[in-house]
Enzyme design. Structure first.
Site, PDB file in Angstrom:
ATOM      1  N   ASP A 268      -1.051   0.822 -31.115  1.00  0.00           N
ATOM      2  CA  ASP A 268      -1.581  -0.172 -32.037  1.00  0.00           C
ATOM      3  C   ASP A 268      -0.386  -1.009 -32.503  1.00  0.00           C
ATOM      4  O   ASP A 268       0.775  -0.621 -32.358  1.00  0.00           O
ATOM      5  CB  ASP A 268      -2.321   0.476 -33.219  1.00  0.00           C
ATOM      6  CG  ASP A 268      -3.256  -0.525 -33.906  1.00  0.00           C
ATOM      7  OD1 ASP A 268      -3.058  -1.751 -33.724  1.00  0.00           O
ATOM      8  OD2 ASP A 268      -4.176  -0.099 -34.627  1.00  0.00           O
TER       9      ASP A 268
HETATM   10  C1  NOJ Z   1      -4.321  -3.674 -35.559  1.00  0.00           C
HETATM   11  C2  NOJ Z   1      -5.675  -3.061 -35.344  1.00  0.00           C
HETATM   12  O1  NOJ Z   1      -5.670  -1.742 -35.807  1.00  0.00           O
HETATM   13  C3  NOJ Z   1      -6.100  -3.081 -33.880  1.00  0.00           C
HETATM   14  O2  NOJ Z   1      -7.386  -2.568 -33.781  1.00  0.00           O
HETATM   15  C4  NOJ Z   1      -5.995  -4.480 -33.356  1.00  0.00           C
HETATM   16  O3  NOJ Z   1      -6.466  -4.575 -32.036  1.00  0.00           O
HETATM   17  C5  NOJ Z   1      -4.546  -4.936 -33.466  1.00  0.00           C
HETATM   18  N1  NOJ Z   1      -4.146  -4.920 -34.867  1.00  0.00           N
HETATM   19  C6  NOJ Z   1      -4.315  -6.334 -32.909  1.00  0.00           C
HETATM   20  O4  NOJ Z   1      -4.841  -7.280 -33.775  1.00  0.00           O
END
Ligand code: NOJ
Length: 759
Positions: A268
């Site tokens: 993530d």
């Molecule tokens: C953080 C989020 O937890 C995730 O789900 C997302 O795809 C990414 N940011 C990118 O925006």
């Protein structure tokens, strides 16, 4: 959401140069357009890659502090020398996010889950994928497979509900839909990432016993792997003390070993907190930047802390789906400036909104509205300018415009010859009292980055409802909420519709449900408790404390086990017609060939839809909660029509995780199979006897050689922070933001207006 801060500008300036380099390189790139098996093409390409080129492929190319668009959430740079195309990663699970416009704002995944319709989930995924590709991206950051452990979670609207089976089936269908359109699905987030509070900080540690992890939280993960998900995202949380993105048990032993996942694991955004340990634990791609997997991984390779074989494995895992999906041969997708929405996609949004809309109460059958309704008072700011089509954070999608409840109802009422008035809630009693029917719309905002403190509507909304109900006995409440909320006024109102976050076609979908043009199709994917004190994780040490000691008793399993009467049970939802269940037949011995069938008959006078649900009760010796959902089937029936529903059991339907044997086991004993229209309305029961206890899976493989048990050693960690200060700072900021939350994004390019503004 990291939206504003880390989005990646799409490189356009060097397009011509790149094309030349690519043309020149073409002849030297025999893996492009080749018929050779994918593994051979990977080997061919790998053998030509230099260390720096391998490292470039295993991390994103975003610079921190980049605030400009048009944007993707993440990007791997192209390599013209080796004809490797760029890889754009786009949010997210409810439509194309990242601030893009010209896209379709689909209803939330929770609304989709309320449809209990796998075929629709596949089209939902396909719609997102077509739009993501239309914007030039290759990877869809979805579906979200985290369970709704507690409805206070900020991302509750983004989940597919509280049940592992329902989530797994719908997510697998969505993966099929996304990948059928040539985009790579990135299922997220593993595992046991169920809250925002202090995420990405050591305090956010999910302490989950192995059996619960395997049976509950990893079950949808297995389903998306079986559906062929090209990639998986590891979450912000620690799992039993070890960060998910450098957790060997999770990534290598279970995901890649036990489940046989052959794609890539992406961190993530700013969840890479180790370099060598993350690589050795099984994380393959760092997003969005590249310090931990650039200079720090190079250091790991040079010092021998990470083997070249492991780096080659990481590269291969990224190249594998790129070859499989024909990315090397593609002329390119669309561009971020293209408008990709259209009537066909809007129709999917409308269908999901209608099929997900859940009629919870219909006193005296007051709905559907008919010709006798001469006037309707639509009440509440959420029926106009404060409408919520989409929740906040990375799943947030900007609609071209949202049909508000007022607009949808007004138009439909006009056709029916009824008058419609609007009140923002300040004169709720007067407005309701002056009309035949009052439709009161209440809202609850929810966003990634911050958990909600409770599941209560605002006092203002509760008062508005109470006043309308006191003035008009035909008051229907529409809940524009992320998920379950308390309803202190329930006995006073005639009807309740859970509309969730229903996307851009909200008002029209609501009007067709209220008027009965569409049967309210939804069934609850999450239990609505009487009070939040009844929630499985009600105590602070569980949520947000991180002790998962409610164990297997997630969602309805908790209410069943603790004998707590919910306000509305899991699986509940009313239709405008009635259904009868009969003729249960069980064939088989409890193994994977076992089938359960039953007859569902529409006994009313209108066409309608029903979701038949199969629950299994294990013998007491298995130590399971009272019942588990193991099958469901949605049917649409004309008046008097019958259909036979069929549930096929799989290897694990009657099995449980045996932590001593480290595998799934089907235990000897009598199992009860119950079928009906909700978890608390199961008129049919049958049984099956399993003659002897037998394992139904292999044990989890041992950790690979060199796999870490935790984080990087202290001296590597110091090096990470010293060499990657910006990434380390961002990682901390993700946690800090969870204390304050992010501002809500705009709902639509054309802002929703209050009907009062129109005079
Ligand atoms: C953080 C989020 O937890 C995730 O789900 C997302 O795809 C990414 N940011 C990118 O925006």
């Amino acid at each position: 959401m990291i939206a504003a801060s880390v989005l990646v500008t799409v490189p356009a300036a060097h397009a011509a140069e790149t094309a030349d380099a690519a043309a020149e390189a073409d002849s030297q790139c025999p893996w492009v357009g080749s018929d050779a098996p994918v593994e051979q093409r990977i080997d061919q390409l790998l053998s030509r890659m230099r260390l720096d080129e391998k490292l470039d492929l295993v991390h994103g190319s975003a610079m921190p502090f980049q605030f400009v668009g048009p944007t993707y959430a993440g990007m791997i740079s192209e390599n013209p020398r080796l004809c490797i195309p760029q890889l754009g990663l786009s949010d997210g699970p409810a439509g194309v996010g990242n601030g893009h416009t010209g896209v379709t704002q689909l209803p939330s995944p929770m609304a989709l889950a309320a449809s209990w319709d796998a075929e629709l989930a596949s089209r939902y995924g396909a719609t997102i994928a077509r739009e993501a590709r239309g914007k030039g991206a290759d990877v869809v950051l979805g579906p979200t497979i985290d369970l709704l452990r507690d409805p206070r979670a900020g991302r509750s609207f983004e989940t597919l509900g509280e049940d592992p089976h329902l989530t797994g089936e719908l997510a697998a269908a969505q993966v099929g839909g996304i990948q059928g359109e040539g985009a790579l699905a990135q299922s997220k987030h593993i595992a046991a990432y169920n809250q925002e509070t202090l995420r990405n900080l050591p305090a956010n540690d999910s302490i989950v016993d192995e059996r619960t992890l395997q049976e509950v939280y990893l079950s949808p993960v297995r389903d998306v792997v079986d559906a062929g998900t090209a990639s998986v995202m590891c979450g912000y949380n620690r799992l039993n003390g070890v960060h998910a993105c450098n957790n060997t048990y999770l990534l290598s032993q279970v995901l890649k070993g036990q489940f046989g996942f052959d794609g890539f694991v992406t961190s993530d955004w700013f969840a890479t907190q180790a370099s060598h340990a993350a690589a050795n634990a099984g994380m393959d791609l760092q997003m969005p930047g590249g310090c931990h997997y650039g200079p720090r991984l190079r250091h790991g390779i040079n010092s021998g802390a990470v083997t070249t074989a492991r780096l080659d494995d990481m590269v291969s895992r990224i190249l594998r789906p790129m070859f499989r999906f024909g990315l090397f041969e593609r002329d390119g997708n669309g561009s971020p400036d293209d408008a990709v929405t259209g009537p066909e996609h809007a129709a999917v949004a409308r269908e999901v909104a209608e099929k997900g809309m859940t009629l919870l109460k219909n006193g005296d059958g007051m709905l559907p509205l008919g010709g006798e309704t001469g006037s309707i008072a639509v009440i509440g700011e959420a029926a106009g300018e404060r409408v919520i089509g989409s929740g906040g954070g990375s799943p947030h999608v900007i609609a071209p415009e949202i049909v508000t409840p007022f607009e949808g109802i007004a138009e439909r009422a006009r056709e029916a010859g009824a008058e419609v008035s609007f009140d923002d809630g300040s004169q709720a009693g007067e407005a309701a009292g002056a009309a035949d029917v009052a439709v009161v719309v209440a809202r609850q905002w929810s966003t990634e980055s911050k958990d909600n403190k409770d599941i209560r509507l605002s006092e203002k909304d509760n008062e508005m409802i109470a006043k309308a109900a006191a003035a008009n006995e035909n008051t229907v409440v529409v809940l524009n909420t992320a998920g379950p909320v308390e309803m202190p006024w329930l006995d006073e109102v005639a009807g309740v519709v859970a509309a969730w976050y229903p996307g851009q076609e909200y008002g029209d979908a609501l009007a067709s449900v209220l008027y009965g043009d569409a049967d309210p199709g939804g069934r609850l994917p999450a239990t609505f408790p009487v009070s939040q004190a009844d929630l499985p994780a009600a105590s602070p040490d569980r949520f947000p404390g991180g002790a998962y000691d409610e164990g297997l008793a997630v969602g309805y399993r908790w209410y069943d086990r603790e004998d707590i009467e919910p306000l509305f049970p899991f699986g509940h939802g009313l239709s405008y017609t009635t259904f009868e269940y009969s003729g249960l037949e069980v064939r088989g011995d409890g193994g994977p060939d076992t089938t359960v069938t039953a007859r569902v008959t529409n006994t009313g006078s209108r066409a309608g839809s029903e979701v038949a649900q199969l629950y299994v009760t294990h013998p007491e010796s298995a130590g399971e909660p009272p019942k588990r959902l193991e099958g469901f089937q949605r049917v649409e029936l004309e008046p008097g029509e019958s259909a036979r529903v069929r549930f096929a059991l799989d290897e694990r339907s009657l099995a449980h995780w045996d932590a001593d044997a480290d595998r799934w086991v089907r235990g000897e004993g009598d199992y009860t199979l119950s079928v009906g229209g909700s978890s608390r309305d199961l008129p049919l029961t049958g049984d099956v006897a399993v003659a002897e206890t037998a394992p139904v899976s292999e044990p989890t493989p041992a950790p690979p050689p060199g796999a870490p048990e935790g984080d990087d050693p202290a001296w590597t960690k110091i090096g990470n922070v010293a060499r990657c200060p910006a990434e380390s700072l961002y990682a901390g900021m993700i946690g800090a933001i969870s204390l304050f939350g992010l501002p809500p994004g705009e709902q639509a390019t054309r802002p929703p207006r209050s009907p009062a503004d129109d005079g």
